[in-house]
Design a protein around this motif. Structure first.
Motif, short mmCIF file in Angstrom:
data_model
loop_
_atom_site.label_atom_id
_atom_site.label_comp_id
_atom_site.label_asym_id
_atom_site.label_seq_id
_atom_site.Cartn_x
_atom_site.Cartn_y
_atom_site.Cartn_z
N UNK A 28 0.82 -1.23 0.00
CA UNK A 28 0.00 0.00 0.00
C UNK A 28 0.85 1.27 0.00
N UNK A 51 2.56 2.34 2.50
CA UNK A 51 2.54 2.96 3.82
C UNK A 51 3.91 2.81 4.49
N UNK A 66 -3.03 8.45 -5.77
CA UNK A 66 -4.47 8.39 -5.50
C UNK A 66 -5.12 7.28 -6.31
N UNK A 121 -4.01 3.85 -4.93
CA UNK A 121 -4.70 3.46 -3.70
C UNK A 121 -6.19 3.19 -3.91
N UNK A 158 -15.82 6.96 3.42
CA UNK A 158 -14.98 6.83 2.22
C UNK A 158 -15.75 7.21 0.97
N UNK A 201 -16.30 10.95 0.79
CA UNK A 201 -15.03 11.58 0.42
C UNK A 201 -14.75 11.49 -1.09
N UNK A 202 -15.33 10.45 -1.73
CA UNK A 202 -15.14 10.33 -3.18
C UNK A 202 -16.26 11.03 -3.95
#
Lengths: 251, 257
Positions: A54, A56, A78, A81, A106, A109-110
């Motif tokens: 990922x 991270x 972006x 992910x 989520x 947010x999109x």
């Protein structure tokens, strides 16, 4: 004709600042619509592998490509992910949000307008009782938290699903229910999916293919049917550690 | 040789830490200036850092004002300067005590709460979950906290100024024998815009410091309850130190010449 490769680890290496090497020239390919279960003892770096995938956690060397995009491609971060959803070992539900908000967050947010409706639909799909929708995560049992985490993960319609120890901390009955629910979800959504676990029951239900991680590398991989028939000593030791201990005691 | 090596190692580790803070600050500032701004989160943080800090800031301010009035009276009586009590109270409160006391109180309360909350989110993987959901953790977690503290600290300082002066007035008129009208006249005559503005600039700087250190130590918390505790302690200590250092720098900028 085999389905195309969705995820590829190319000689990934990760060593922490204290000198612990968790990924050592790690190579792995996962095909589209394939469910791979990675087995391994606690602390062999299974969760770190997910974090590397990922982006991270940074690798020391090597590369990871998912859906044709490299994890190092910061410009397409972006987009990279957005292919993933993950069900965390701890659930990782947001304490300050209700169950419904956790799932719809989520989506909102999109920019999806009917986020709450979708969230409710997904919560019902994971067989969560409607009375729990307005509760906060702290008021839920472990099994219910896993269901919410699963609903949050599938709500975003990902191409790739990651499951980190999906049954850890659950009793066998709840664990088995969650495992079946995950299998049902994978079949329904036709996803590329990686699960890391040390629970063989989970592997038997979820996996199309199984791999064993040890010393930072995949040391064995095959179809799930081969799990109990393999002669690989490391796998045998993982499946039945007491057998070897008993044998050495007898000696 | 060992001593030198130790000093060197500590210096390097301090520089590394300073570098990390600088990078974190730049990311935080960028997040404050970029879209989207999570208004709901901002209001929630303003409530937490501002509204819920009113009792503690008010209580500190009123007692600070009372003590200043009393001490000034006792001290100045030695050279017959008792009449300057109202002047000293207004100047001390607006320039120093209002912003510094409000800053330290909010540092103890809010910086600790930010560090503990974000530290817990970090170890329970909620920050990773945000990133996977496509939410920039700096925009969702850090920016609202920085903006909330930036907005609320000056407001709290204004409140502390008013309550602090009232504390001085209370002691001056009830205990020290001043008449209320001349006391208020003297207070208003010595109320300078520069002093208030200096206090507000200071408090904005303090608010930024409080939020940044709370977020920084929360984000960098290691696994385990002990680490969250350490992060909380570090956040409060660093914020308090930052406040005292910034207090001198801003004072020197305004009144140094």
């Amino acid at each position: 004709m085999p389905t195309p490769i969705k995820i590829e680890f190319k000689n990934a290496c990760k060593t922490f600042s204290n000198g612990t090497m968790v990924l050592n020239d790690f190579c792995l390919k996962v095909r589209q619509n394939e469910s791979l279960v990675i087995l391994g003892r606690s602390g062999v770096g299974k969760s770190v592998m997910f974090k590397v995938l990922l982006g991270l956690v940074y690798m020391n060397s090597g590369n990871v490509v998912a859906g044709g995009i490299s994890v190092d491609d910061r410009k397409r971060r972006r987009q990279y992910l957005s292919q993933f959803s993950m069900m965390f070992q701890s659930g990782a539900l947001f304490d300050s949000m209700t169950v419904e908000q956790n799932v719809s967050f989520g989506l909102t947010n999109r920019g999806i307008s009917n986020a709450t409706e979708i969230a409710r639909e997904k919560l019902l799909a994971v067989e969560l009782d409607q009375s729990a929708f307005k509760l906060y995560p702290s008021a839920l049992s472990g099994g219910m938290q896993k269901r919410v985490a699963l609903a949050r993960a599938i709500a975003l319609k990902p191409d790739i699903m990651l499951f980190d120890e999906p049954t850890s901390g659950l009793d066998p009955v709840t664990g088995s229910t969650i495992t079946k629910l995950i299998r049902k979800t994978i079949d329904k959504l036709d996803l590329c999916c990686i699960t890391i676990t040390h629970d063989l029951n989970v592997a038997n239900v979820i996996a199309d293919r199984v791999a064993l991680l040890d010393n930072g590398q995949i040391i064995w991989e095959d179809k799930v049917d081969a799990l109990n028939n393999s002669n690989n000593p490391a796998l045998q030791h993982f499946i039945n550690p007491t057998q070897r201990t008993n044998a050495s005691h007898k000696k | 040789m060992n001593l030198l090596a130790n000093i060197g190692a500590r210096t390097i580790s301090m520089l590394v830490e300073a570098g990390k803070v600088a990078i974190f600050v730049s990311k935080g500032v960028w997040a404050c200036c970029s879209w989207p701004l999570y208004m709901g989160e901002l209001l929630k943080q303003m409530l937490n850092a501002g509204f819920f800090s009113i009792p503690i800031v008010g209580l500190t301010a009123v007692f600070s004002g009372m003590v200043i009035a009393l001490q000034t009276y006792v001290g100045f009586a030695k050279f017959s300067g008792e009449s300057a009590v109202a002047t000293v109270v207004i100047v001390a409160i607006t320039r120093e005590l209002g912003p510094v006391m409000a800053g330290l109180m909010v540092a103890g309360r809010t910086s600790a709460s930010i560090a503990a909350e974000l530290g817990s989110m970090k170890i329970s993987e909620q920050i990773d979950a945000l990133e996977i959901l496509g939410v920039n953790p700096f925009r969702f977690l850090v920016a609202p906290r920085i903006l909330a503290c930036l907005i609320c600290l000056p407001l709290l300082t204004l409140l502390a100024d008013v309550i602090g002066v009232f504390g001085g007035f209370l002691v001056g008129t009830t205990k020290l024998g001043f008449a209320s009208r001349p006391y208020m006249t003297q207070t208003l005559a010595n109320l300078a815009a520069d002093d208030v503005i200096c206090g507000l600039v200071k408090s904005a700087c303090f608010g930024f410091t409080i939020a940044v250190f709370g977020c920084f130590y929360g984000f960098n918390s290691a696994r385990g309850a002990k680490s969250v505790g350490e992060a909380t302690t570090m956040a409060v200590v660093a914020a308090c130190m930052g406040i005292l250092i910034l207090n001198y720098i801003v004072t020197a900028m305004f009144f140094g010449a």
